[in-house]
Design a protein around this motif. Structure first.
Motif, PDB file in Angstrom:
ATOM      1  N   MET A   1     -48.189  69.258 -36.431  1.00 37.23           N
ATOM      2  CA  MET A   1     -46.874  68.657 -36.363  1.00 37.23           C
ATOM      3  C   MET A   1     -46.166  69.239 -35.143  1.00 37.23           C
ATOM      4  SD  MET A   1     -43.918  68.647 -39.335  1.00 37.23           S
ATOM      5  CE  MET A   1     -44.870  69.785 -40.265  1.00 37.23           C
ATOM      6  N   LYS A   2     -45.785  68.394 -34.231  1.00 41.40           N
ATOM      7  CA  LYS A   2     -45.199  68.813 -32.954  1.00 41.40           C
ATOM      8  C   LYS A   2     -43.765  69.322 -33.069  1.00 41.40           C
ATOM      9  CE  LYS A   2     -47.950  65.762 -30.100  1.00 41.40           C
ATOM     10  NZ  LYS A   2     -47.899  64.679 -29.122  1.00 41.40           N
ATOM     11  N   ASN A   3     -43.035  68.891 -34.092  1.00 39.88           N
ATOM     12  CA  ASN A   3     -41.625  69.268 -34.172  1.00 39.88           C
ATOM     13  C   ASN A   3     -41.359  70.484 -35.059  1.00 39.88           C
ATOM     14  OD1 ASN A   3     -42.291  67.871 -36.495  1.00 39.88           O
ATOM     15  ND2 ASN A   3     -40.350  66.771 -36.636  1.00 39.88           N
ATOM     16  N   PHE A   4     -42.389  71.118 -35.623  1.00 34.42           N
ATOM     17  CA  PHE A   4     -42.198  72.309 -36.468  1.00 34.42           C
ATOM     18  C   PHE A   4     -41.781  73.488 -35.607  1.00 34.42           C
ATOM     19  CE2 PHE A   4     -43.710  76.234 -38.432  1.00 34.42           C
ATOM     20  CZ  PHE A   4     -43.086  76.152 -39.667  1.00 34.42           C
ATOM     21  N   ILE A   5     -40.738  74.202 -36.024  1.00 30.96           N
ATOM     22  CA  ILE A   5     -40.238  75.373 -35.296  1.00 30.96           C
ATOM     23  C   ILE A   5     -40.526  76.652 -36.059  1.00 30.96           C
ATOM     24  CG2 ILE A   5     -38.201  76.491 -34.286  1.00 30.96           C
ATOM     25  CD1 ILE A   5     -38.982  73.828 -32.939  1.00 30.96           C
ATOM     26  N   ALA A   6     -40.144  76.727 -37.314  1.00 28.67           N
ATOM     27  CA  ALA A   6     -40.299  77.949 -38.108  1.00 28.67           C
ATOM     28  C   ALA A   6     -40.116  77.624 -39.588  1.00 28.67           C
ATOM     29  CB  ALA A   6     -39.267  78.984 -37.685  1.00 28.67           C
ATOM     30  N   THR A   7     -40.525  78.564 -40.465  1.00 25.57           N
ATOM     31  CA  THR A   7     -40.342  78.352 -41.897  1.00 25.57           C
ATOM     32  C   THR A   7     -38.878  78.451 -42.307  1.00 25.57           C
ATOM     33  OG1 THR A   7     -40.745  80.676 -42.372  1.00 25.57           O
ATOM     34  CG2 THR A   7     -42.634  79.174 -42.504  1.00 25.57           C
ATOM     35  N   GLY A   8     -38.055  79.119 -41.536  1.00 22.25           N
ATOM     36  CA  GLY A   8     -36.629  79.183 -41.811  1.00 22.25           C
ATOM     37  C   GLY A   8     -36.195  80.310 -42.728  1.00 22.25           C
ATOM     38  N   ASN A   9     -37.079  81.257 -42.999  1.00 23.15           N
ATOM     39  CA  ASN A   9     -36.714  82.399 -43.840  1.00 23.15           C
ATOM     40  C   ASN A   9     -35.959  83.469 -43.067  1.00 23.15           C
ATOM     41  OD1 ASN A   9     -37.959  81.274 -46.105  1.00 23.15           O
ATOM     42  ND2 ASN A   9     -39.937  82.075 -45.477  1.00 23.15           N
ATOM     43  N   THR A  10     -36.077  83.429 -41.740  1.00 22.90           N
ATOM     44  CA  THR A  10     -35.383  84.385 -40.886  1.00 22.90           C
ATOM     45  C   THR A  10     -34.686  83.632 -39.764  1.00 22.90           C
ATOM     46  OG1 THR A  10     -37.252  84.743 -39.385  1.00 22.90           O
ATOM     47  CG2 THR A  10     -37.105  86.182 -41.325  1.00 22.90           C
ATOM     48  N   LEU A  11     -33.762  84.324 -39.128  1.00 25.83           N
ATOM     49  CA  LEU A  11     -33.040  83.744 -38.006  1.00 25.83           C
ATOM     50  C   LEU A  11     -32.729  84.862 -37.021  1.00 25.83           C
ATOM     51  CD1 LEU A  11     -31.631  81.113 -37.012  1.00 25.83           C
ATOM     52  CD2 LEU A  11     -29.577  81.930 -38.162  1.00 25.83           C
ATOM     53  N   THR A  12     -32.932  84.599 -35.752  1.00 25.17           N
ATOM     54  CA  THR A  12     -32.547  85.558 -34.718  1.00 25.17           C
ATOM     55  C   THR A  12     -31.108  85.280 -34.332  1.00 25.17           C
ATOM     56  OG1 THR A  12     -34.810  85.694 -33.904  1.00 25.17           O
ATOM     57  CG2 THR A  12     -33.070  86.422 -32.404  1.00 25.17           C
ATOM     58  N   ILE A  13     -30.290  86.331 -34.380  1.00 17.88           N
ATOM     59  CA  ILE A  13     -28.860  86.196 -34.086  1.00 17.88           C
ATOM     60  C   ILE A  13     -28.475  87.156 -32.976  1.00 17.88           C
ATOM     61  CG2 ILE A  13     -28.252  85.460 -36.420  1.00 17.88           C
ATOM     62  CD1 ILE A  13     -27.099  88.776 -35.939  1.00 17.88           C
ATOM     63  N   THR A  14     -27.325  86.925 -32.386  1.00 18.51           N
ATOM     64  CA  THR A  14     -26.728  87.873 -31.448  1.00 18.51           C
ATOM     65  C   THR A  14     -25.576  88.547 -32.184  1.00 18.51           C
ATOM     66  OG1 THR A  14     -27.326  86.509 -29.550  1.00 18.51           O
ATOM     67  CG2 THR A  14     -25.603  88.158 -29.212  1.00 18.51           C
ATOM     68  N   ALA A  15     -25.651  89.857 -32.303  1.00 22.18           N
ATOM     69  CA  ALA A  15     -24.656  90.610 -33.072  1.00 22.18           C
ATOM     70  C   ALA A  15     -23.296  90.606 -32.388  1.00 22.18           C
ATOM     71  CB  ALA A  15     -25.132  92.041 -33.277  1.00 22.18           C
ATOM     72  N   GLU A  16     -22.260  90.407 -33.189  1.00 18.02           N
ATOM     73  CA  GLU A  16     -20.881  90.444 -32.689  1.00 18.02           C
ATOM     74  C   GLU A  16     -20.252  91.813 -32.895  1.00 18.02           C
ATOM     75  OE1 GLU A  16     -19.051  87.149 -34.693  1.00 18.02           O
ATOM     76  OE2 GLU A  16     -20.228  85.686 -33.557  1.00 18.02           O
ATOM     77  N   ALA A  17     -21.006  92.723 -33.516  1.00 22.31           N
ATOM     78  CA  ALA A  17     -20.617  94.118 -33.744  1.00 22.31           C
ATOM     79  C   ALA A  17     -21.903  94.850 -34.109  1.00 22.31           C
ATOM     80  CB  ALA A  17     -19.606  94.229 -34.877  1.00 22.31           C
ATOM     81  N   ASP A  18     -21.871  96.185 -34.140  1.00 24.53           N
ATOM     82  CA  ASP A  18     -23.051  96.924 -34.577  1.00 24.53           C
ATOM     83  C   ASP A  18     -23.349  96.577 -36.031  1.00 24.53           C
ATOM     84  OD1 ASP A  18     -23.310  98.184 -32.131  1.00 24.53           O
ATOM     85  OD2 ASP A  18     -22.324 100.032 -32.764  1.00 24.53           O
ATOM     86  N   ILE A  19     -24.626  96.336 -36.330  1.00 26.53           N
ATOM     87  CA  ILE A  19     -25.044  95.973 -37.685  1.00 26.53           C
ATOM     88  C   ILE A  19     -26.122  96.952 -38.133  1.00 26.53           C
ATOM     89  CG2 ILE A  19     -26.102  94.186 -39.117  1.00 26.53           C
ATOM     90  CD1 ILE A  19     -25.090  92.132 -37.013  1.00 26.53           C
ATOM     91  N   ALA A  20     -25.941  97.549 -39.297  1.00 24.28           N
ATOM     92  CA  ALA A  20     -26.921  98.492 -39.846  1.00 24.28           C
ATOM     93  C   ALA A  20     -28.064  97.725 -40.501  1.00 24.28           C
ATOM     94  CB  ALA A  20     -26.249  99.395 -40.879  1.00 24.28           C
ATOM     95  N   SER A  21     -29.221  98.337 -40.519  1.00 26.99           N
ATOM     96  CA  SER A  21     -30.366  97.767 -41.214  1.00 26.99           C
ATOM     97  C   SER A  21     -30.013  97.581 -42.685  1.00 26.99           C
ATOM     98  CB  SER A  21     -31.571  98.700 -41.081  1.00 26.99           C
ATOM     99  OG  SER A  21     -32.677  98.185 -41.772  1.00 26.99           O
ATOM    100  N   GLY A  22     -30.292  96.405 -43.229  1.00 25.11           N
ATOM    101  CA  GLY A  22     -29.998  96.133 -44.628  1.00 25.11           C
ATOM    102  C   GLY A  22     -28.584  95.655 -44.897  1.00 25.11           C
ATOM    103  N   ALA A  23     -27.764  95.541 -43.857  1.00 22.26           N
ATOM    104  CA  ALA A  23     -26.374  95.105 -44.036  1.00 22.26           C
ATOM    105  C   ALA A  23     -26.285  93.590 -44.128  1.00 22.26           C
ATOM    106  CB  ALA A  23     -25.505  95.603 -42.882  1.00 22.26           C
ATOM    107  N   GLY A  24     -25.329  93.107 -44.888  1.00 22.67           N
ATOM    108  CA  GLY A  24     -25.053  91.680 -44.957  1.00 22.67           C
ATOM    109  C   GLY A  24     -24.380  91.222 -43.682  1.00 22.67           C
ATOM    110  N   VAL A  25     -24.761  90.015 -43.237  1.00 22.63           N
ATOM    111  CA  VAL A  25     -24.230  89.465 -41.987  1.00 22.63           C
ATOM    112  C   VAL A  25     -23.807  88.020 -42.235  1.00 22.63           C
ATOM    113  CG1 VAL A  25     -24.768  88.899 -39.587  1.00 22.63           C
ATOM    114  CG2 VAL A  25     -25.859  90.880 -40.658  1.00 22.63           C
ATOM    115  N   LEU A  26     -22.562  87.706 -41.909  1.00 20.32           N
ATOM    116  CA  LEU A  26     -22.067  86.347 -42.024  1.00 20.32           C
ATOM    117  C   LEU A  26     -21.711  85.843 -40.631  1.00 20.32           C
ATOM    118  CD1 LEU A  26     -21.253  84.033 -43.981  1.00 20.32           C
ATOM    119  CD2 LEU A  26     -18.939  84.986 -43.927  1.00 20.32           C
ATOM    120  N   ILE A  27     -22.364  84.748 -40.238  1.00 17.00           N
ATOM    121  CA  ILE A  27     -22.069  84.110 -38.958  1.00 17.00           C
ATOM    122  C   ILE A  27     -21.750  82.652 -39.265  1.00 17.00           C
ATOM    123  CG2 ILE A  27     -22.970  83.458 -36.694  1.00 17.00           C
ATOM    124  CD1 ILE A  27     -24.782  85.925 -36.864  1.00 17.00           C
TER     125      ILE A  27
END
Length: 112
Positions: A1-27
């Motif tokens: 399938m040519k249009n498949f990108i990812a399973t969608g379980n993860t997302l790469t984001i650009t942090a708007e502040a320092d984020i600790a491992s395991g912290a909740g993130v709302l964007i």
């Protein structure tokens, strides 16, 4: 399938502040849990699905199956709707004592 990108379980984001491992993130209306520390302005990965122990509002009891929301001001989970963002459901009952500040949440993986 040519249009498949990812399973969608993860997302790469650009942090708007320092984020600790395991912290909740709302964007916007996307919620995830940081897979590792992410420095302000750097890119990092958040998990959008799974079951996590997250900080919760103290003195608030949870029942299994209760809807869980993210309070982005307090950076904690709550069962109070208000202006908070729905992120999943409680998968473990937790008492309402002042010292009970962690809840187990299954993330819904959907932007609400």
């Amino acid at each position: 399938m040519k249009n498949f990108i990812a399973t969608g379980n993860t997302l790469t984001i650009t942090a708007e502040a320092d984020i600790a491992s395991g912290a909740g993130v709302l964007i916007g209306s996307i919620f995830g849990v940081a897979t590792g520390p992410i420095a302000n302005g750097a890119q990092g990965v958040i998990n959008l699905t799974g079951v996590y122990d997250l900080p919760k509002t103290a003195s608030q009891a949870w029942t299994v199956g209760a809807k869980v929301y993210w309070d982005n001001t307090a950076k904690a989970c709550t069962t109070t709707v208000g202006s908070n963002t729905l992120i999943g459901i409680a998968v473990l009952a937790v008492g309402g004592g002042a010292g009970e500040t962690t809840g187990r949440v299954r993330l819904n993986g959907a932007a609400v």
